[in-house]
Design an enzyme around this catalytic site. Structure first.
Site, short mmCIF file in Angstrom:
data_model
loop_
_atom_site.label_atom_id
_atom_site.label_comp_id
_atom_site.label_asym_id
_atom_site.label_seq_id
_atom_site.Cartn_x
_atom_site.Cartn_y
_atom_site.Cartn_z
N TYR A 52 17.41 38.01 33.05
CA TYR A 52 18.79 38.48 33.09
C TYR A 52 19.72 37.42 33.68
O TYR A 52 20.90 37.38 33.34
CB TYR A 52 18.90 39.74 33.96
CG TYR A 52 18.66 41.04 33.22
CD1 TYR A 52 17.44 41.29 32.59
CD2 TYR A 52 19.64 42.03 33.17
CE1 TYR A 52 17.22 42.49 31.94
CE2 TYR A 52 19.41 43.23 32.53
CZ TYR A 52 18.21 43.45 31.91
OH TYR A 52 17.99 44.64 31.26
N LYS A 56 3.21 40.00 33.10
CA LYS A 56 2.59 39.50 31.86
C LYS A 56 1.95 38.16 32.21
O LYS A 56 2.22 37.12 31.60
CB LYS A 56 3.67 39.38 30.76
CG LYS A 56 3.13 39.07 29.38
CD LYS A 56 2.36 40.21 28.74
CE LYS A 56 1.73 39.77 27.43
NZ LYS A 56 0.85 40.81 26.83
N ASP A 95 2.29 45.38 28.70
CA ASP A 95 2.00 46.11 27.46
C ASP A 95 1.07 47.28 27.75
O ASP A 95 1.27 48.40 27.26
CB ASP A 95 1.43 45.17 26.37
CG ASP A 95 0.31 44.27 26.87
OD1 ASP A 95 0.06 44.21 28.09
OD2 ASP A 95 -0.34 43.62 26.01
N ASP A 138 13.51 47.30 33.22
CA ASP A 138 14.53 47.92 32.38
C ASP A 138 13.86 48.76 31.29
O ASP A 138 14.22 49.92 31.06
CB ASP A 138 15.40 46.82 31.75
CG ASP A 138 16.47 47.40 30.83
OD1 ASP A 138 17.14 48.36 31.24
OD2 ASP A 138 16.62 46.89 29.70
N ASP A 184 13.26 53.21 31.11
CA ASP A 184 13.70 54.10 30.03
C ASP A 184 12.52 54.91 29.51
O ASP A 184 12.65 56.09 29.19
CB ASP A 184 14.30 53.31 28.85
CG ASP A 184 15.82 53.15 28.96
OD1 ASP A 184 16.32 53.07 30.10
OD2 ASP A 184 16.50 53.10 27.92
C1 IPM Z 1 20.20 49.62 33.00
C2 IPM Z 1 21.02 49.17 31.81
C3 IPM Z 1 21.61 47.80 32.11
C4 IPM Z 1 20.47 46.84 32.34
C5 IPM Z 1 22.57 47.28 31.03
C6 IPM Z 1 23.73 48.23 30.79
C7 IPM Z 1 23.08 45.90 31.34
O1 IPM Z 1 20.24 49.18 30.66
O2 IPM Z 1 20.77 49.75 34.10
O3 IPM Z 1 19.01 49.85 32.84
O4 IPM Z 1 19.90 46.29 31.37
O5 IPM Z 1 20.11 46.62 33.51
MG MG Z 2 18.29 49.97 30.93
#
Ligand code: IPM
Ligand code: MG
Length: 354
Positions: free
Chosen positions: A142, A189, A221, A245, A249
């Site tokens: 990032y 990884k 993975d 990240d 999710d």
């Molecule tokens: C998160 C989001 C952010 C990230 C984006 C919006 C930049 O996906 O907070 O997980 O990738 O960190």
């Molecule tokens: Mg995210």
């Protein structure tokens, strides 16, 4: 107590969900005799529209001085085609970096009332799931150099970690594991990436200082697969920015909805940045359809981690549970037999339960 909180509504559903969290904070302050001063500042696309940049120096300064910062969400189609250097998301990254909040805590538990929203088979959910994901937040790919060749035919992003960056987030994760199930799984990884080998070596070396914590390592993975196959095996997970990240999710899907998930981003001091992990959901913005619970639960984390108000935080969490147990649902977590409510009504119900 007195505390100053900066609110950054941001874009899309950000303003409507933060309005609910603000009212919850006001209600809890009134109930316990606290004084929270709150001021709202534009951030992300809203700040681009107002000031030409996603995070102004003044806003960052105000955030740095605050006891805590509560953020809604940033981004939307309106700003998708602008110069990548000033995209709304850039403001969020600059805010995280500027506040020095390197450890992002993303808890994943399944509320019993929402088990139907979990896509996993019931036998996988038989064992309780209580995962705390600790995502490194101010390093990795990032923040490495992002380059596109002048001819536009190649592009690169640098994945880079330093030992101190790995150590400080690993210490947070080890300490959190100590206060919970005493198990830490470090995800990397290392079979391919040099940055991951350094990550694994560093976490392993630190592990010697935490003999009471069972440390394991997993390739990312495999971790992605294990989260689905046997989520109950995880206690605290620590990983880098990019893998965190993605895996957070995935764990949000396990919990039933991204809309339910809060996060806390912490640095060296008590001040922190709190935001739901979902995005700005432009498709449903302004229609009173958003789920404000991830935002409200983020406000609870703010009370717990930045203000030391554990009792108040727990009361908000209990109020949210109570509302869910009573059968109220926003559209994203709706199932048959439940009562569908909008964003504002959901917030009002939480305050009523408080
Ligand atoms: C998160 C989001 C952010 C990230 C984006 C919006 C930049 O996906 O907070 O997980 O990738 O960190
Ligand atoms: Mg995210």
């Amino acid at each position: 107590m007195k505390a100053h909180i900066v609110l950054l509504p941001g874009d899309g559903i950000g303003p409507e969900i933060i309005a609910q969290a603000r009212q919850v904070l006001e209600a809890i302050a009134a109930k316990h005799g606290h004084t929270f001063t709150m001021n709202e500042l534009p951030m992300g696309g809203a700040s681009i529209d107002a000031h030409g940049e996603p995070l102004t120096a003044d806003t960052l300064d105000a955030c740095r001085k605050a006891d805590a910062v509560l953020m809604g969400a940033v981004g939307g189609p309106k700003w998708d085609t602008i110069d990548p250097a000033i995209r709304p998301e850039r403001g969020l990254l600059a805010l995280r970096k500027g506040m020095g909040v390197f450890a992002n805590l993303r808890p994943c538990t399944i509320h019993p009332a929402l088990a139907v929203a979990c896509p996993l088979r019931p036998d996988i959910l038989a064992k309780p799931i209580d995962i705390l994901m600790v995502r490194e937040l101010t390093g990795d790919i990032y923040f490495g150099a992002h380059d596109t060749a002048p001819d536009g035919q190649s592009a690169s992003d640098l994945m880079i970690y330093t030992v101190p960056e790995i150590e400080r987030v690993a210490r947070v994760a080890f300490s959190l594991a100590r206060g919970r199930g005493k198990r830490l799984c470090s995800v990397d990884k290392a079979n391919v990436l040099a940055a991951s080998r350094l990550w694994r070596e560093t976490v392993t070396r630190l592990g010697a200082e935490y003999p009471d914590i069972e440390l394991t390592h997993m390739y990312v993975d495999n971790a992605a697969m294990q989260l689905i196959l046997r989520p109950a095996q995880f206690d605290v997970v620590v990983t880098g920015n990019l893998f965190g990240d993605i895996l957070s999710d995935e764990s949000a899907a396990i919990a039933g909805s991204l809309g339910m998930m809060p996060s806390a981003s912490l640095g060296d001091g008590k001040a922190g940045l709190y935001e739901p992990i979902h995005g700005s959901a432009p498709d449903i913005a302004g229609r009173d359809l958003a789920n404000p619970l991830g935002m409200i639960l983020s406000a609870a984390l703010l009370l717990r981690h930045s203000l030391g108000l554990e009792g108040e935080a727990a009361q908000i969490e209990a109020a949210v549970s109570g509302v869910l147990n009573s059968g109220y649902r926003t559209g994203d977590i709706f199932s048959d037999g439940c009562q569908k409510v909008g964003c504002g009504e959901m917030g009002r119900l939480v305050i009523q339960a408080l």
